[in-house]
Design a protein around this motif. Structure first.
Motif, PDB file in Angstrom:
ATOM      1  N   GLU A   1      10.629  -8.419  86.570  1.00 24.82           N
ATOM      2  CA  GLU A   1      11.388  -9.631  85.129  1.00 24.82           C
ATOM      3  C   GLU A   1      11.548  -9.489  83.635  1.00 24.82           C
ATOM      4  O   GLU A   1      12.006  -9.790  83.292  1.00 24.82           O
ATOM      5  CB  GLU A   1       9.297 -10.049  84.954  1.00 24.82           C
ATOM      6  CG  GLU A   1       8.808 -11.045  86.045  1.00 24.82           C
ATOM      7  CD  GLU A   1       8.143  -9.626  87.346  1.00 24.82           C
ATOM      8  OE1 GLU A   1       8.088  -8.511  87.071  1.00 24.82           O
ATOM      9  OE2 GLU A   1       7.794 -10.148  88.418  1.00 24.82           O
ATOM     10  N   PHE A   2      11.223  -7.861  83.723  1.00 25.48           N
ATOM     11  CA  PHE A   2      12.219  -7.752  82.433  1.00 25.48           C
ATOM     12  C   PHE A   2      13.195  -7.484  82.681  1.00 25.48           C
ATOM     13  O   PHE A   2      13.933  -8.247  81.479  1.00 25.48           O
ATOM     14  CB  PHE A   2      11.580  -6.336  81.865  1.00 25.48           C
ATOM     15  CG  PHE A   2      11.695  -5.191  80.760  1.00 25.48           C
ATOM     16  CD1 PHE A   2      11.984  -5.541  79.410  1.00 25.48           C
ATOM     17  CD2 PHE A   2      13.415  -4.289  80.912  1.00 25.48           C
ATOM     18  CE1 PHE A   2      12.328  -4.903  78.841  1.00 25.48           C
ATOM     19  CE2 PHE A   2      13.812  -4.099  79.663  1.00 25.48           C
ATOM     20  CZ  PHE A   2      13.002  -4.006  78.989  1.00 25.48           C
ATOM     21  N   ALA A   3      13.841  -6.808  83.924  1.00 29.64           N
ATOM     22  CA  ALA A   3      15.089  -6.685  84.035  1.00 29.64           C
ATOM     23  C   ALA A   3      16.236  -8.504  83.807  1.00 29.64           C
ATOM     24  O   ALA A   3      17.213  -8.191  83.081  1.00 29.64           O
ATOM     25  CB  ALA A   3      15.464  -5.899  85.058  1.00 29.64           C
ATOM     26  N   ALA A   4      15.362  -8.820  84.816  1.00 27.67           N
ATOM     27  CA  ALA A   4      15.787 -10.113  84.547  1.00 27.67           C
ATOM     28  C   ALA A   4      15.940 -10.845  82.973  1.00 27.67           C
ATOM     29  O   ALA A   4      17.278 -12.111  82.923  1.00 27.67           O
ATOM     30  CB  ALA A   4      15.459 -10.842  85.338  1.00 27.67           C
ATOM     31  N   SER A   5      15.486 -10.792  82.502  1.00 29.97           N
ATOM     32  CA  SER A   5      14.906 -11.111  80.980  1.00 29.97           C
ATOM     33  C   SER A   5      16.292 -10.552  79.596  1.00 29.97           C
ATOM     34  O   SER A   5      16.293 -10.771  78.409  1.00 29.97           O
ATOM     35  CB  SER A   5      13.662 -12.061  81.013  1.00 29.97           C
ATOM     36  OG  SER A   5      12.957 -10.543  80.353  1.00 29.97           O
ATOM     37  N   CYS A   6      15.631  -8.463  80.115  1.00 29.12           N
ATOM     38  CA  CYS A   6      16.344  -8.681  78.417  1.00 29.12           C
ATOM     39  C   CYS A   6      17.817  -8.460  78.321  1.00 29.12           C
ATOM     40  O   CYS A   6      18.836  -8.219  79.588  1.00 29.12           O
ATOM     41  CB  CYS A   6      16.380  -6.760  78.904  1.00 29.12           C
ATOM     42  SG  CYS A   6      16.483  -5.676  77.947  1.00 29.12           S
ATOM     43  N   PRO A   7      18.552  -8.481  77.381  1.00 26.90           N
ATOM     44  CA  PRO A   7      19.611  -9.479  76.963  1.00 26.90           C
ATOM     45  C   PRO A   7      20.651  -8.533  76.601  1.00 26.90           C
ATOM     46  O   PRO A   7      21.513  -8.160  76.949  1.00 26.90           O
ATOM     47  CB  PRO A   7      19.549  -9.430  75.448  1.00 26.90           C
ATOM     48  CG  PRO A   7      18.217  -9.453  75.035  1.00 26.90           C
ATOM     49  CD  PRO A   7      17.431  -9.036  76.220  1.00 26.90           C
TER      50      PRO A   7
ATOM     51  N   ASP B   1      24.362  -4.044  83.495  1.00 25.79           N
ATOM     52  CA  ASP B   1      23.266  -4.159  83.928  1.00 25.79           C
ATOM     53  C   ASP B   1      22.981  -2.999  85.596  1.00 25.79           C
ATOM     54  O   ASP B   1      23.924  -2.498  85.783  1.00 25.79           O
ATOM     55  CB  ASP B   1      22.643  -5.843  84.941  1.00 25.79           C
ATOM     56  CG  ASP B   1      23.929  -6.240  85.919  1.00 25.79           C
ATOM     57  OD1 ASP B   1      25.302  -6.158  85.250  1.00 25.79           O
ATOM     58  OD2 ASP B   1      23.653  -6.430  87.067  1.00 25.79           O
ATOM     59  N   MET B   2      22.240  -2.932  86.113  1.00 28.39           N
ATOM     60  CA  MET B   2      22.023  -2.329  86.956  1.00 28.39           C
ATOM     61  C   MET B   2      22.935  -2.411  88.268  1.00 28.39           C
ATOM     62  O   MET B   2      23.309  -1.123  88.509  1.00 28.39           O
ATOM     63  CB  MET B   2      21.107  -1.532  87.438  1.00 28.39           C
ATOM     64  CG  MET B   2      20.383  -0.909  88.667  1.00 28.39           C
ATOM     65  SD  MET B   2      18.504  -1.037  89.351  1.00 28.39           S
ATOM     66  CE  MET B   2      18.535  -2.417  89.938  1.00 28.39           C
TER      67      MET B   2
END
Length: 585
Positions: free
Chosen positions: A362-368, A375-376
């Motif tokens: 969830e963090f990775a999806a929302s972290c700007p 992204d990864m």
């Protein structure tokens, strides 16, 4: 001149003779002696930058002389200004302001001992009372003449009492640094807070107050600072303050603050080196704060310093899985940029492991900070490409397979995975996967995905004419005419190599018609010359070329093709076509 100065300091002002011996211990203001060791602080050069009348009442009898002295000061003519000041003292020996100016000019002209003598004489006068303007000026002179830690701190305390904002803004930073160096954190915070209260719109005060709070471990006023933080276009300090305070208080907004800084660097609004310097100043007071170190690492790689970023990020292991995830993704990005493929693969594998921990998805999806292309998955594709370039297609395929499992709906990953499979020898499996993707894109009506997938198939199987024809149809449907022309050109070359000359000519005819409609003369000329090269004795091809050339006003080129018709028809013993071509010429 010395005799004039001695006479000027007389009873009316209750000022002792400045040339008489006087011990420092007897001063009402405690001073460091000249024999003290050199202090570890640095002051800027003493500046005489204000007219004397700005802070003192000047008698009208000497106003003209004082104004002339001020003009000399503005021109840097200190000796002339000193002479005028001494002249004014003769006329108004009771004007203490003149003696203050005399001390300033002595100091500015490189005679600190003489300036100290004047100051020690003035300090006994009634005018040098607590909080007075005279006392503040005397403190400033003595601080520059005897630059000790105690003197600079005393100057700022006196300026605070007198509410002299101009001097507070000038000397407060060095006073705060001095208090910190003396390990008096409470005094440093007190100074910084007082400065901000007096000058709430001063970003330097806000920045230093934040730094000193971090140094002392007191962040209770963080919310108040953020609520009243002034903005300034192009100034990085508000963004750095937000980043630091949000990070320390773990407010969840730190990544938005970092993204703002990164965007500012990309858009040339902010300077990357300045961002690093400001953040580094904050980190210096909390050197073990892993979160701030991760932010600095991200800034380094974003600023184009991948080696520095990699060295920094590899050394931190934040306890928070989400922060650690950012660090590992940024490490992979830095290693890729630095050409260190092994470290990039290792960092990306660590990212994949962290991705499965609770909350990280969830963090990775929302972290700007982790949006494409940072992204990864995007970085994983870049690493896979680097692996393929050095011949490790199998390792690239394995890496991309792990990523596609985590993100099954990422078509870019799936296409990259298929390409890696094909290059590692699994060509049939790769084509099968791409055909299935093509079917799903067609069902969903996703033209972009359909186009990219067809192109991925053609990368693996460039001679697949069925796919090329389908790609041309898709281009034509959506009005991408130039792309369609280019694809027909490519298809004609493949057909020619396969010996299917008639089919190649047909593709080129269609391409020439579209280029003619588009008015693309350069492409049209290339197409027509290719047709002539493929079939040099085809009079229809030459006539068609002549017609197209005439349409674009290229008469000489058209005549060349008609002469070609004459030559071909003559060889073929076809006088009618020869005569017709000559008539056209």
């Amino acid at each position: 001149m010395p005799q004039q100065a001695t006479r000027a300091i007389a009873k009316p002002a209750n000022i002792a003779n400045p040339f008489e011996a006087k011990s420092v211990e007897s001063d009402p203001i405690s001073r460091a002696t000249p024999t003290d060791p050199a202090p570890p602080l640095r002051l800027e050069s003493f500046v005489v930058d204000q007219p004397l009348s700005s802070y003192f009442s000047i008698p009208s009898t000497i106003s003209r002389i004082v104004m002339e002295a001020d003009r000399d000061i503005a021109r840097g003519r200190f000796e002339s200004a000193l002479d005028l000041t001494l002249l004014a003292e003769v006329d108004e020996p009771g004007c203490v302001a003149l003696f203050v100016r005399q001390a300033e000019l002595l100091l500015a002209s490189g005679r600190p001992d003489a300036a100290v003598q004047i100051v020690t004489a003035i300090e006994t006068s009634p005018e040098a009372s607590e909080g007075s303007t005279i006392l503040v000026e005397l403190e400033r002179i003595m601080t520059h003449a005897r630059p000790t830690d105690d003197n600079v701190i005393q100057l700022v305390q006196t300026a605070l009492n007198a509410r002299r904002i101009d001097l507070i803004d000038r000397y407060m930073p060095v006073a705060i640094d001095t208090a910190s160096r003396k390990r008096d954190g409470a005094l440093a915070v007190e100074f910084a807070q007082s400065w901000l209260e007096i000058h709430p719109d001063n970003l330097a005060a806000a920045f230093i107050f934040t730094r000193e709070m971090l140094r002392s471990g007191q962040t209770d006023d963080a919310a108040n600072i953020l609520a009243t933080l002034p903005e300034s276009a192009g100034d990085l300090r508000p963004s750095i303050i937000r980043l630091v305070l949000d990070s320390v208080n773990d407010s969840g907004k730190q990544w938005d603050a970092l993204a703002t800084i990164l965007y500012g660097i990309e858009s040339k609004k902010f300077d990357a080196a300045q961002a690093q310097a400001l953040l580094g100043e904050m980190i210096s007071v909390q050197p073990n704060n892993d979160v701030l170190l991760v932010h600095r690492g991200v800034l380094e790689v974003h600023a184009g310093n991948p080696e520095t970023a990699l060295q920094l990020l590899q050394a931190v292991r934040p306890n928070d899985p989400s922060v650690n995830f950012v660090a590992r993704v940024a490490s992979a990005r830095a290693a890729t940029a630095a050409g260190n493929v092994a470290s990039a693969v290792d960092a990306l594998n660590q990212s994949i492991q962290l991705f499965t921990q609770p909350g990280v998805v969830e963090f990775a999806a929302s972290c700007p900070v982790l949006r494409s292309p940072y992204d990864m998955y995007s970085i994983g594709r870049a690493i896979a490409g680097a692996l393929q370039q050095r011949g490790d297609a199998t390792e690239a395929a394995t890496l991309l397979e792990r990523l596609t499992i985590l993100a099954p709906n990422r078509q870019d990953l799936a296409r990259a995975y298929a390409d890696a499979l094909a290059k590692s020898g699994n060509r049939e499996l790769a084509l099968s996967q791409l055909e299935e993707m093509l079917r799903k894109s067609e069902e969903r009506g996703e033209f972009e995905g359909l186009q990219l997938t067809i192109q991925a198939i053609l990368q693996i199987s460039p001679g697949n004419l069925r796919m090329r024809s389908r790609l041309i149809d898709e281009f034509m449907k959506r009005g991408l005419l130039q792309e369609a022309v280019q694809e027909r050109w490519t298809q004609a070359q493949i057909l020619e190599r396969a010996g299917r000359v008639d089919d190649a000519i047909e593709q080129l005819r269609r391409a020439s018609d579209v280029s003619s409609v588009l008015g693309d003369w350069k492409k049209l000329e290339s197409i027509m010359r290719l047709m002539i090269r493929i079939r040099p004795d085809d009079m229809d091809v030459r006539h068609s070329a002549a017609t197209k050339f005439i349409e674009f006003g290229q008469i000489q080129l058209a005549i060349e093709q008609l002469w070609g018709v004459v030559e071909v028809s003559s060889r073929q013993n076809n006088p009618d076509d020869t005569i017709a071509a000559l008539h056209q010429i």
